[in-house]
Design a protein around this motif. Structure first.
Motif, PDB file in Angstrom:
ATOM      1  N   GLY A  43       0.904  -8.309   2.439  1.00 19.53           N
ATOM      2  CA  GLY A  43       1.189  -7.149   1.314  1.00 19.53           C
ATOM      3  C   GLY A  43       0.314  -6.327   1.006  1.00 19.53           C
ATOM      4  N   GLU A  44      -1.200  -6.762   0.972  1.00 20.52           N
ATOM      5  CA  GLU A  44      -2.247  -6.123   0.466  1.00 20.52           C
ATOM      6  C   GLU A  44      -2.507  -5.005   1.701  1.00 20.52           C
ATOM      7  OE1 GLU A  44      -5.340  -7.123  -2.090  1.00 20.52           O
ATOM      8  OE2 GLU A  44      -6.787  -7.271  -0.485  1.00 20.52           O
ATOM      9  N   TRP A  45      -2.512  -5.541   3.004  1.00 17.25           N
ATOM     10  CA  TRP A  45      -2.937  -4.502   4.057  1.00 17.25           C
ATOM     11  C   TRP A  45      -1.918  -3.345   4.024  1.00 17.25           C
ATOM     12  CZ3 TRP A  45      -4.334  -6.611   9.504  1.00 17.25           C
ATOM     13  CH2 TRP A  45      -5.764  -7.161   9.457  1.00 17.25           C
ATOM     14  N   ILE A  46      -0.515  -3.859   3.899  1.00 22.56           N
ATOM     15  CA  ILE A  46       0.318  -2.613   3.819  1.00 22.56           C
ATOM     16  C   ILE A  46       0.201  -1.801   2.624  1.00 22.56           C
ATOM     17  CG2 ILE A  46       3.051  -2.388   3.389  1.00 22.56           C
ATOM     18  CD1 ILE A  46       3.508  -4.984   4.403  1.00 22.56           C
ATOM     19  N   GLU A  47       0.050  -2.092   1.564  1.00 23.06           N
ATOM     20  CA  GLU A  47       0.006  -0.974   0.386  1.00 23.06           C
ATOM     21  C   GLU A  47      -1.492  -0.557   0.250  1.00 23.06           C
ATOM     22  OE1 GLU A  47      -1.818  -1.521  -2.907  1.00 23.06           O
ATOM     23  OE2 GLU A  47      -2.537  -3.320  -2.697  1.00 23.06           O
ATOM     24  N   SER A  48      -2.786  -1.068   0.823  1.00 21.59           N
ATOM     25  CA  SER A  48      -3.989  -0.625   0.690  1.00 21.59           C
ATOM     26  C   SER A  48      -4.073   0.359   1.836  1.00 21.59           C
ATOM     27  CB  SER A  48      -5.038  -1.486   0.950  1.00 21.59           C
ATOM     28  OG  SER A  48      -6.353  -0.720   0.905  1.00 21.59           O
ATOM     29  N   HIS A  49      -3.754  -0.026   2.979  1.00 19.60           N
ATOM     30  CA  HIS A  49      -3.639   0.902   4.310  1.00 19.60           C
ATOM     31  C   HIS A  49      -2.874   2.379   3.891  1.00 19.60           C
ATOM     32  CE1 HIS A  49      -6.539  -1.265   6.516  1.00 19.60           C
ATOM     33  NE2 HIS A  49      -5.659  -1.968   7.346  1.00 19.60           N
ATOM     34  N   THR A  50      -1.740   1.975   3.513  1.00 20.84           N
ATOM     35  CA  THR A  50      -0.746   2.836   3.310  1.00 20.84           C
ATOM     36  C   THR A  50      -1.278   4.198   2.491  1.00 20.84           C
ATOM     37  OG1 THR A  50       1.163   1.554   3.855  1.00 20.84           O
ATOM     38  CG2 THR A  50       1.621   3.694   2.667  1.00 20.84           C
ATOM     39  N   LEU A  51      -2.000   3.652   1.286  1.00 22.78           N
ATOM     40  CA  LEU A  51      -2.353   4.399   0.392  1.00 22.78           C
ATOM     41  C   LEU A  51      -3.673   5.256   1.109  1.00 22.78           C
ATOM     42  CD1 LEU A  51      -2.480   5.141  -2.727  1.00 22.78           C
ATOM     43  CD2 LEU A  51      -4.245   3.381  -2.911  1.00 22.78           C
TER      44      LEU A  51
ATOM     45  N   LYS B 138       5.430   0.395  -1.649  1.00 17.97           N
ATOM     46  CA  LYS B 138       6.524  -0.513  -2.633  1.00 17.97           C
ATOM     47  C   LYS B 138       6.557  -1.677  -1.992  1.00 17.97           C
ATOM     48  CE  LYS B 138      10.735  -0.728  -5.056  1.00 17.97           C
ATOM     49  NZ  LYS B 138      12.111  -0.252  -5.024  1.00 17.97           N
ATOM     50  N   ALA B 139       6.852  -1.828  -0.367  1.00 17.94           N
ATOM     51  CA  ALA B 139       7.171  -3.257   0.048  1.00 17.94           C
ATOM     52  C   ALA B 139       5.883  -4.092  -0.122  1.00 17.94           C
ATOM     53  CB  ALA B 139       7.503  -2.810   1.488  1.00 17.94           C
ATOM     54  N   GLY B 140       4.607  -3.334   0.011  1.00 20.32           N
ATOM     55  CA  GLY B 140       3.396  -4.195  -0.088  1.00 20.32           C
ATOM     56  C   GLY B 140       3.243  -4.910  -1.231  1.00 20.32           C
ATOM     57  N   ASN B 141       3.578  -4.160  -2.363  1.00 22.29           N
ATOM     58  CA  ASN B 141       3.408  -4.616  -3.878  1.00 22.29           C
ATOM     59  C   ASN B 141       4.488  -5.550  -4.166  1.00 22.29           C
ATOM     60  OD1 ASN B 141       1.535  -2.331  -4.102  1.00 22.29           O
ATOM     61  ND2 ASN B 141       2.712  -1.031  -5.333  1.00 22.29           N
ATOM     62  N   GLU B 142       5.474  -5.606  -3.379  1.00 26.94           N
ATOM     63  CA  GLU B 142       6.592  -6.449  -3.843  1.00 26.94           C
ATOM     64  C   GLU B 142       6.332  -7.787  -3.353  1.00 26.94           C
ATOM     65  OE1 GLU B 142      10.766  -3.703  -4.274  1.00 26.94           O
ATOM     66  OE2 GLU B 142      10.026  -4.841  -2.091  1.00 26.94           O
ATOM     67  N   LEU B 143       5.561  -7.844  -2.081  1.00 29.72           N
ATOM     68  CA  LEU B 143       5.121  -9.058  -1.513  1.00 29.72           C
ATOM     69  C   LEU B 143       4.042  -9.710  -2.545  1.00 29.72           C
ATOM     70  CD1 LEU B 143       4.463  -8.792   2.234  1.00 29.72           C
ATOM     71  CD2 LEU B 143       6.092 -10.478   0.943  1.00 29.72           C
TER      72      LEU B 143
END
Lengths: 445, 157
Positions: free
Chosen positions: A115-123, A158-163
């Protein structure tokens, strides 16, 4: 062109013989940093990534606290990668207290980290770095022509944050991680409910990989020694041994035997080096170069279809690897959720206080994050050591700048300044993280 | 998802930054269920999702201002150009004005976006609301309750 609005000033002094580029405040990076480059003729005389964010005293703050406070205190070092700090700290504590985590707890730690990789990298990829490649001042300007991409990015975040929210209790500074496991485990139904948004996220991530792969990349090939965790069975995220592309393969507890941090006058963050060798690289590019054989079939297929190199040494192309890691994290999250059958399993293992030294590391979005703690027999922290990825990369960032500037002296000052900032943003530097330390020297007279 | 939402933005542990949440607490038992209440910490993506999924959004947030602490202002977020706070560095986040600007580019703004901004004086950890700000929480809550469409919704119920 360059986003001047968010800086105090840019000083560019041009002359026949020499010029100085000084960006007082770097934009679109986390924290307070500046850049100083001095050239004379066709030579780069001086390059400094100046970090002047005040030291934040976390290592001193931890001393005297209970061992179980570490994940909640260290999570506060960073608002964008708290899971990394929590994971490295609990890894270290569990190492010191000789706690063995069962498979299901390790999988859930990995899932939360995805989840953190998804939201941090995407940002970073979409909001902070992509505008550099396309010549936009910021993501708001970029959205005028790339609204679909930005919408995909927001869905991914959002998907990363939800995880993280589901496993961590909340998305920023999660509260459900404890030394020994978690306070509560989620119901399977709640994880399954995330599958649709994660499948959409996986599609979005693949789209973004192909999109960033179409960018034009400045020429810069660097001979980095890449350092990352490796794991025999998986693309290392939450645990592993430390390896390098020069053949280093060590346990996490040996980190300080091979790496050291040095003070430099122009930075409140320490510079890390490999002893007797110098700078090294951590982060997505290092992970990819060391561990690409552990990527999932879907990601390998995309890597092949875009013709991405087996060994990447152009730091500007790290944006593609970041996007590939988002794709991997979505795919890996779905894999773990599909196998989740542990809602009635124990959320944590029992721990016994003992005097110990514990070592832990994990792969923060920006790279290797090392923690060491010394505990007394009451479980109180007597000493803490944290080495974040940005301080490990600082020397490489300066060397990239040195190399890039020396090859591009013909660029205008404005263009060169822009490209140098872009060079720094290749690292997604987290300056707040890197300035967490305290070195206190007392003089008794 | 309801059509109207009142969002308090802030951090309850950071002095006057708790003002947004305090207003939501004041509204909790006085507003019909049809109107959603939300406490947010300012994550721009969550805020943008709120913009995209509601017709009317009322935001309450503490701000830094030259005005005396406790003074507050009702702003039309769709019409008025909001000043981006002095931000030399990005903290990996967008400010409220930037989130509004990005939502505008994505054509995802609500039809109504009203911002209640209250001038704070202290933002240190655990300092609590300053007396000047605490004394204005009820007047902001009343002003929100007097918003035309909130009144209309209350009359329907």
């Amino acid at each position: 062109m360059s986003d001047n609005s968010s800086r105090k000033k840019i000083k560019v002094k041009a002359g026949i013989e020499s010029r100085t580029i000084h960006v007082d405040y770097l934009a679109r990076v986390e924290g307070e940093g500046a850049m100083y480059i001095k050239t004379k003729g066709d030579k780069v005389e001086e390059v400094q990534l100046k970090i002047f964010e005040p030291p934040r005293f976390f290592e001193a703050l931890l001393c005297g606290r209970e061992f179980y406070d570490a994940p909640d205190i260290t999570a506060r070092i960073c608002g964008i990668c708290p899971v990394a700090y929590q994971t490295s700290s609990v890894n270290a504590m569990e190492n010191g207290l000789q706690a063995k985590l069962p498979f299901h707890l390790k999988q859930l730690r990995r899932l939360m980290y995805c989840g953190e990789w998804i939201e941090s990298h995407t940002l970073h990829v979409l909001m902070l770095h992509a505008p550099d490649f396309l010549g936009y001042q910021d993501v708001i300007q970029m959205a005028k022509s790339h609204a679909d991409i930005v919408k995909r990015g927001l869905r991914l975040k959002k998907a990363g944050n939800e995880l993280i929210s589901l496993l961590g209790g909340r998305e920023i500074h999660p509260i459900n991680v404890k030394v020994g496991g978690f306070y509560h485990l989620p119901k399977k139904s709640r994880l399954v409910a995330l599958k649709e948004s994660l499948k959409q996220a996986r599609d979005d991530a693949e789209h973004i990989v192909r999109w960033v792969n179409g960018f034009e990349f400045p020429a810069l090939e660097r001979a980095y020694e890449c350092v990352a965790l490796t794991h025999p069975e998986e693309y290392a995220i939450a645990e592993g041994q430390i390896a390098s592309t020069s053949g280093l393969q060590i346990d996490v507890k040996e980190f300080e035997n091979y790496f050291e941090e040095q003070h430099v006058p122009h930075s409140t963050a320490l510079h890390a080096v490999i002893k007797n060798r110098g700078s090294y690289l951590v982060g997505p590019m290092a992970r990819y170069n060391l561990n690409q054989d552990k990527l999932s079939p879907i990601v390998k297929e995309v890597v092949n279809s875009i013709g991405f190199e087996k060994r990447c040494s152009n730091p500007f192309r790290s944006i593609i690897i970041r996007a590939l890691e988002v794709l991997y994290a979505c795919d890996e999250a779905l894999r773990i959720i599909d196998r989740y059958e542990w809602e009635t399993a124990l959320p944590s293992v029992p721990l016994e206080k003992r005097a110990a030294i514990g070592y832990g590391a994990s792969e923060a979005p920006r790279g290797l994050l090392y923690h060491r703690y010394r505990l007394d027999d009451k479980g109180l922290i007597k000493e803490a050591r944290i080495v974040p990825p940005t301080s490990q990369n600082q020397k490489s960032i300066e060397e990239d700048l040195q190399d890039f500037v020396s090859r591009n002296l013909s660029l205008s000052d404005e263009e060169l300044t822009w490209k140098c900032e872009q060079t720094i943003r290749n690292y997604d530097p987290c300056i707040s993280c890197s300035a967490h330390f305290l070195k206190l020297k007392r003089l008794y007279v | 998802m309801s059509e109207i939402i009142v969002v308090g933005i802030g951090n309850p542990a950071r002095g006057d930054d708790a003002a947004g949440w305090a207003v939501i607490d004041k509204l909790e038992k006085r507003i019909p269920e049809e109107i959603e209440l939300s406490k947010q910490r300012g994550d721009f993506s969550a805020l943008m999702e709120i913009f995209a999924s509601h017709d009317s959004v009322y935001l309450v947030d503490a701000c830094l201002s030259d005005a005396p602490p406790g003074s507050w202002k009702r702003l039309d977020g769709l019409q008025e150009a909001l000043k981006v706070e002095k931000k030399e560095t990005s903290t990996h986040a967008l400010s409220i004005p930037e989130a509004i600007a990005l939502s505008r580019e994505l054509d995802q703004l609500p039809k109504t976006l009203i911002i209640y901004a209250i001038a704070g004086s202290r933002f240190q950890i655990t300092s609590g609301l300053s007396p000047a700000v605490a004394g204005k929480i009820e007047s902001i809550a009343r002003s929100i309750l007097n918003e035309k469409e909130i009144q209309a919704c209350m009359k329907k119920v």
